[in-house]
Design an enzyme around this catalytic site. Structure first.
Site, PDB file in Angstrom:
ATOM      1  CG  ASP A 128      -2.180  -0.871   0.946  1.00  0.00           C
ATOM      2  OD1 ASP A 128      -2.443  -1.189  -0.227  1.00  0.00           O
ATOM      3  OD2 ASP A 128      -2.867  -1.228   1.917  1.00  0.00           O
ATOM      4  CB  SER A 182      -4.404  -6.572  10.123  1.00  0.00           C
ATOM      5  OG  SER A 182      -3.753  -7.106   8.982  1.00  0.00           O
TER       6      SER A 182
END
Length: 406
Positions: A128, A182
């Site tokens: 990301d 997560s």
């Protein structure tokens, strides 16, 4: 010495990590922070992010919470789906495709408020960070990007919580222990990774799944639906016209109900490592197969096969963060041109984790029963023509075969 940072726009979720980042930016750069929270259909209440940002000293006019669901599906998900994009043959790119939109809005807000920089909460080990920053630099070559995870010494959850407590940042009770995994979510998918998912030999625990019922517990009766397409984009479900985001949301509910769209994947990250993740893409899985279904009868063989050759490159560009690169835009232009006649209706069967195309029709169909029939085709196809076709294609093979006869 670089110019001081006076104002920075932070991609802000309101969670522990980005709340710590907000305070860290204020302290480290002695700057004003503007927060941007994107509603991409992640299914979470976003107003608490506003209250938390205000509590931490962000001016109300500098708290942006934008509903981007329609733009997300219309301008990012649907164009990607026109390409039938799958990374490494399986992944529908749910996280990857959201990042360029977030970056686009970050840069827009930075221009609106006169910010010197933008900041994100992506770690230094993942994809990301690359996606956010490549998009940001493509849209504003002179912007400064701050990535706290690559700068600070808060390298553990314990350190983050200690920092939060020292600066009166609220820490929810469920964030005090180590999370078993997560997650990242938007209207297209939910991804989960880390902790209990790190051993690729162990099956994903059932409690990790949040968007789909267990296929074994799905209804015992199959459900049939229809999807209508125009110019390669979905426009109606079961005959009811819907906007892009509304259509995907409705497909998500159907996919949830029937346990569709689960993927356990070990993928190759752009930064070099392999990672194991679990993806749930219920509506997207249905939609992608339906799009393939309508292309089967509306795309010429040459165009269809060329699209399939281009697709892995296109998918890799999105995965690696090059949405705004000229090569992705060039591929998109070719893909969009191929979709001009991709219109019609696909009928699908949903059943216990599976989705199946069971019918397709189109006013632009290239399928001809008259040509393919095993019955008398009334001269539509002369089977004797195949003999010459085969001889011409066999010529080089026969020459190769004779070369070694001595």
């Amino acid at each position: 010495m670089s110019d001081p940072i006076k104002r920075v726009v932070l991609a802000y979720s309101g969670g522990l990590d980005t709340s710590v980042i907000l305070k860290w930016l204020q302290q480290t750069y002695n700057c004003e922070v503007v927060t941007f929270t994107a509603d991409l259909g992640q299914g979470e209440e976003l107003e608490p992010a506003r209250a938390k940002a205000e509590l931490m000293g962000v001016r109300p006019e500098h708290i942006y919470i934008d509903d981007l669901r329609e733009e997300f599906v219309r301008d990012f998900v649907f164009p990607m789906m026109r390409a039938n994009a799958l990374y490494e043959g399986l992944y529908l790119l749910g996280t990857s495709i959201a990042r360029p939109l977030i970056s686009k809005r970050l840069i827009e807000i930075a221009g609106e408020v006169g910010a010197d920089a933008v900041a994100h909460g992506a770690t230094g080990k993942g994809n990301d960070q690359v996606r956010f920053e490549l998009s940001a630099y493509a849209l504003n070559p002179d912007i400064k990007v701050i990535a706290p995870w690559r700068e600070w010494d808060l390298t553990s959850r314990t350190a983050l919580i200690a920092f939060a407590e020292a600066h009166q940042i609220p820490v929810p009770k469920d964030k005090r222990g180590e999370s078993p995994f997560s997650t990242d979510a938007n209207l297209l998918h939910t991804s989960s990774e880390g902790k209990v998912l790190e051993d690729p030999w162990d099956e994903v625990p059932d409690y990790v799944y949040s968007r789909t019922v267990n296929p074994e517990d799905a209804p015992d009766t199959p459900e049939f639906i229809t999807l209508d397409f125009e110019r390669g984009d979905g426009v109606a479900l079961n005959g009811e016209a819907m906007s892009p985001a509304t259509l995907l949301a409705a497909l998500n509910e159907l996919g949830r109900k029937h346990g569709i769209g689960r993927l356990d994947l070990v993928e190759n990250r752009f930064v070099g490592m392999k990672s194991r993740g679990m993806y749930e893409t219920p509506g997207g899985t249905i939609y992608a197969l339906a799009h393939r279904g309508i292309e089967q009868i509306t795309l010429d063989r040459g165009a269809a096969h060329l699209k399939d050759e281009l697709m892995p490159r296109y998918a890799e560009l999105i995965y690696n963060g090059f949405w705004f690169a000229p090569e992705r835009e060039m591929l998109q232009a070719a893909i969009d041109h191929s979709q001009e006649k991709v219109a019609g209706t696909v009928r699908l069967k949903l059943y216990k984790g599976g989705v199946y195309v069971v019918g397709r029709k189109s006013p632009n169909t290239l399928y001809s029963e008259k040509v393919v029939t095993f019955e008398d085709d009334a001269g539509a196809y002369d089977q004797r023509d195949a003999a010459g076709f085969i001889k011409l294609n066999a010529l080089r093979l026969r020459l190769l075969g004779r070369r070694g006869e001595g």
